[in-house]
Structure formats: C-alpha cells, structure tokens
Design an enzyme around this catalytic site. Structure first.
Site, short mmCIF file in Angstrom:
data_model
loop_
_atom_site.label_atom_id
_atom_site.label_comp_id
_atom_site.label_asym_id
_atom_site.label_seq_id
_atom_site.Cartn_x
_atom_site.Cartn_y
_atom_site.Cartn_z
N GLY A 151 0.36 -0.13 -2.57
CA GLY A 151 1.35 -0.50 -3.57
C GLY A 151 1.47 0.51 -4.70
O GLY A 151 0.51 1.20 -5.05
N HIS A 190 4.61 -2.64 -1.41
CA HIS A 190 5.38 -3.13 -2.55
C HIS A 190 5.40 -2.13 -3.70
O HIS A 190 4.42 -1.46 -4.00
CB HIS A 190 4.80 -4.46 -3.04
CG HIS A 190 3.35 -4.38 -3.44
ND1 HIS A 190 2.95 -4.09 -4.73
CD2 HIS A 190 2.23 -4.55 -2.73
CE1 HIS A 190 1.63 -4.09 -4.79
NE2 HIS A 190 1.16 -4.37 -3.58
N ASP A 191 6.57 -2.00 -4.31
CA ASP A 191 6.78 -1.22 -5.54
C ASP A 191 6.62 0.29 -5.36
O ASP A 191 6.54 1.02 -6.34
CB ASP A 191 5.85 -1.70 -6.66
CG ASP A 191 5.99 -3.19 -6.93
OD1 ASP A 191 7.06 -3.60 -7.39
OD2 ASP A 191 5.04 -3.95 -6.62
#
Length: 272
Positions: A145, A127-128
């Site tokens: 992340g 994520h991200d």
C-alpha cells in the site's frame, strides 16, 4: 440503468451490472464481470474471465486479460466500507491474474495508474498506490500500500516493494529484489535487502538523454553517495552546480522531499 455505447460488443456469457458505463468500441469477451460503478473508456477490451468491480475507471484503449481482478476492495486491515476509487489510464496492458485494489478512505481513497503501463502476469497494485506513466511491472511484482512509482520505472519479476516506498522516474529494480527504502530517480537497485548499485545508464540512453548529460548525472551521483557526511546535506550542497540539469534536479528534489521511508544507498548492508 447501464450506459452502453451502441458500438460496444459484449459476449452473452458475460455480466454487466446495471449502472456500469461502457464506452464506444469496448469489447467484453466471455465470462467477464463488470460491476455497477465501473466506467470503461472507449476501445477498452476485457479478453475473457476478467473482473472489473468497485468504483473503477479504465482509460481508453486499455486491455485486461484472463483472471485479472481490477477494482477489488483494499486488503488493508483498516479498510472501511466507504466507496473509494481506482483510476487506470489509457493504453495500459494488464495481463493474466493481475490484481489492483481501490484506495482507503484514511489515505485519500484513490489508487491511480497512469497511461501506457504494462503489468505482467500476477503482479499486484495495492491500495493507495500512485503509479506513473510508461511503468513496467514484470511477473509477480508486489506493490504494498501507498507505494509511489515514477514515470518509466521498470520493476523486475518477483520484486516486492514495502509500503510507503517511493521509486523514482526511470529507476530500474532487479528481479527478486526487496525494496524496503526509497530508490532515487535513474537509480538501479538489486538484491535482498535491496542495495543501490548506481545509475540506470541504459534506461537513460533509451530515454534519449544525451551522453554528456548522463556524464554530469554520474558526477552528481558520486558527489552525493561517496565520502563522509549526510546524503541529504551533500545533495543540498551541490544544487547550485546543477540548476541547468533537470535530471540531477530530479534526484536532488527526490532526496530533499519529506518521506516515510529512508533512502536506499550503496552503503546499506545486511546486519549481522
């Protein structure tokens, strides 16, 4: 209702949910699943058994191979149910078993992958993350992340990258390395714990950087990382000498930028 271009070819044993947008020339092989919020650009190919879900956009000409799962929810323990996104650029190759997650709302909600990237089998983009253009991630590479990877970086098989770490453009990460700290542009990092081992001269040459420029970057590298004093202070002190050398300025800007992680240096050693 789905928007499916007339020239798209979808195998009858695949599922395309209502709401998906399927571009011209898309090929969806057998046993694939495309979610209702997915946009597949022109000439995307899902070879077979691929899953593309979430609010995911896949750029023109990208190929996704068997058992890849693209656009799944973040694996963050703080993940909320709010829609977040995954954006994949053009002409990427996403091989078997690769996983890529959407972002988290707490950190902007976007995971981004650039153009012409190669993700070999079972690599993971969490994520991200922000992955640049022409990046190569070898088999079983793991990005935690919020990792940022610059253009033309290469990450060797089995390497693991700590959350919030930055990897600069044209950097090379050796196989099985543990990347716990930021890696400068054009740097080479190897080992567990990972140590900065110099400059990626081969990669710089392949990128068309002139030998004389590479020589100047080497001089700047020595000035930054050898001798006493703070790396940040030494980098700032030589900036005026290299204002006409974009490659050195890339390194100096990287060092000067605010960051969540410390900087990988040749001096970092295992404690104990």
């Amino acid at each position: 209702m789905s928007k499916i271009a007339g020239s798209a070819r979808i195998h009858p044993m695949s599922v395309v949910d209502d709401g998906a947008e399927i571009g011209e020339g898309v090929v969806i092989g057998p046993f694939c699943h495309v979610g209702p919020k997915v946009v597949l650009g022109a000439n995307v190919e899902l070879v077979s058994h691929a899953v593309v879900v979430g609010r995911t956009t896949v750029g023109e000409g990208t190929r996704i191979f068997q058992s890849a799962v693209v656009g799944g929810d973040s694996q963050s323990a703080k993940h909320s149910a709010v829609d977040t996104t995954l954006e994949i650029g053009r002409n990427c190759t996403i091989r078997e078993g690769v996983t890529m997650n959407t972002g988290t709302v707490e950190h902007g909600g976007r995971t981004v992958v650039g153009d012409s990237c190669l993700f070999l089998a079972y690599s993971h983009v969490a994520h991200d993350c922000q992955v640049g253009n022409h990046v190569i991630m070898s088999n079983n590479v793991l990005l935690a992340g919020h990792v940022i990877v610059g253009d033309h970086a290469i990450i060797g098989g089995g390497a693991a990258v700590h959350q919030f770490t930055r990897i600069g453009r044209n950097a090379f990460i050796g196989g099985l390395s543990a990347v716990s700290y930021d890696v400068i542009p054009y740097g080479i990092l190897n080992g567990n714990p990972g140590l900065l081992e110099g400059l990626n001269v081969v990669g710089m040459s392949r990128a068309g950087i002139d030998r004389a420029v590479i020589h100047r970057v080497r001089h700047a590298y020595k000035a930054i990382f050898e001798g006493e004093g703070s790396v940040r202070d030494k980098a700032a002190a030589i900036r005026h000498e290299y204002e006409d050398c974009p490659q050195v300025i890339d390194i100096l800007d990287f060092i000067a930028a605010e960051a969540d992680r410390a900087l990988s240096t040749p001096a970092r050693r295992r404690k104990g």
